[in-house]
Design an enzyme around this catalytic site. Sequence first.
Site, short mmCIF file in Angstrom:
data_model
loop_
_atom_site.label_atom_id
_atom_site.label_comp_id
_atom_site.label_asym_id
_atom_site.label_seq_id
_atom_site.Cartn_x
_atom_site.Cartn_y
_atom_site.Cartn_z
N ILE A 108 -7.37 7.12 -1.36
CA ILE A 108 -7.20 5.97 -1.25
C ILE A 108 -8.05 5.48 -0.03
O ILE A 108 -7.97 5.78 1.31
CB ILE A 108 -5.55 5.51 -1.09
CG1 ILE A 108 -5.50 3.91 -1.10
CG2 ILE A 108 -4.79 6.11 0.02
CD1 ILE A 108 -4.05 3.67 -1.11
N SER A 109 -8.85 4.61 -0.42
CA SER A 109 -9.98 3.97 0.67
C SER A 109 -9.27 3.20 1.82
O SER A 109 -8.15 2.72 1.75
CB SER A 109 -10.73 3.04 0.04
OG SER A 109 -11.66 3.58 -1.07
N GLN A 110 -10.08 3.41 2.83
CA GLN A 110 -9.73 2.36 4.09
C GLN A 110 -9.36 1.14 3.62
O GLN A 110 -10.40 0.64 3.07
CB GLN A 110 -10.71 2.86 5.03
CG GLN A 110 -10.55 2.05 6.43
CD GLN A 110 -11.69 2.17 7.29
OE1 GLN A 110 -12.92 2.40 6.68
NE2 GLN A 110 -11.73 1.67 8.65
N ARG A 116 0.91 -1.24 -0.06
CA ARG A 116 0.07 0.05 0.00
C ARG A 116 0.98 1.45 0.09
O ARG A 116 0.29 2.35 -0.64
CB ARG A 116 -1.18 0.05 1.21
CG ARG A 116 -2.06 1.02 1.13
CD ARG A 116 -3.18 0.76 2.27
NE ARG A 116 -4.24 1.71 2.12
CZ ARG A 116 -4.43 2.63 3.01
NH1 ARG A 116 -3.73 2.81 3.97
NH2 ARG A 116 -5.57 3.47 2.75
#
Length: 208
Positions: free
Chosen positions: A58-60, A32
């Site tokens: 950027i999503s959880q 990530r």
Amino acid sequence: MVNNRVQTLLNQLRAQGIKDERVLEAISRVPREKFVDEAFEHKAWENVALPIGSGQTISQPYMVARMTELLTLTPASRVLEIGTGSGYQTAILAHLVHHVCSVERIKSLQWHARRRLKQLDLHNISTRHGDGWQGWQARAPFDAIIVTAAPPEIPTALLSQLDEGGILVLPVGDEQQVLKRVRRRGSEFIIDTVEAVRFVPLVKGELA
């Protein structure tokens, strides 16, 4: 060997109800930190959403895992992603299926995402600069469609591009958003509400 930061995140995701080991394995394999700005690298394995520029995020990791799990993918699933963004969700999908199609409205985000994905030797991905509301008709139908930004209502073009038995997972709403799962059964669409969420809006029409 999974490092401590990765293992901590995986443990958190399991505690939050993520059960699909294939999804967890994909999350452990995608670095990530490669998808966030250097200023946020130290937060890359935390279970939080992070800014990526152009008003996008950027999503959880929990939300990435939850939405991916809801798609019930097999390696043969034909997948469409609306909102390439950083490319992180795209990379997770690419570890789970033979091929991923992804549409991004913001050209600079699409370019950087393609570069990152190539650097990670993920070549089973087709990206397109376009309006996510319109899907990708030329590549339809799809077994699974995932939308990583929230429209105020479910786009009809995406419903029409869903194959028989296919699943669409997306956040819907303006101020009050909910995650929905839509399953196609012939001419009918079965809609389930999953949970309350918070996403950036899915902008219609205008390319950037």
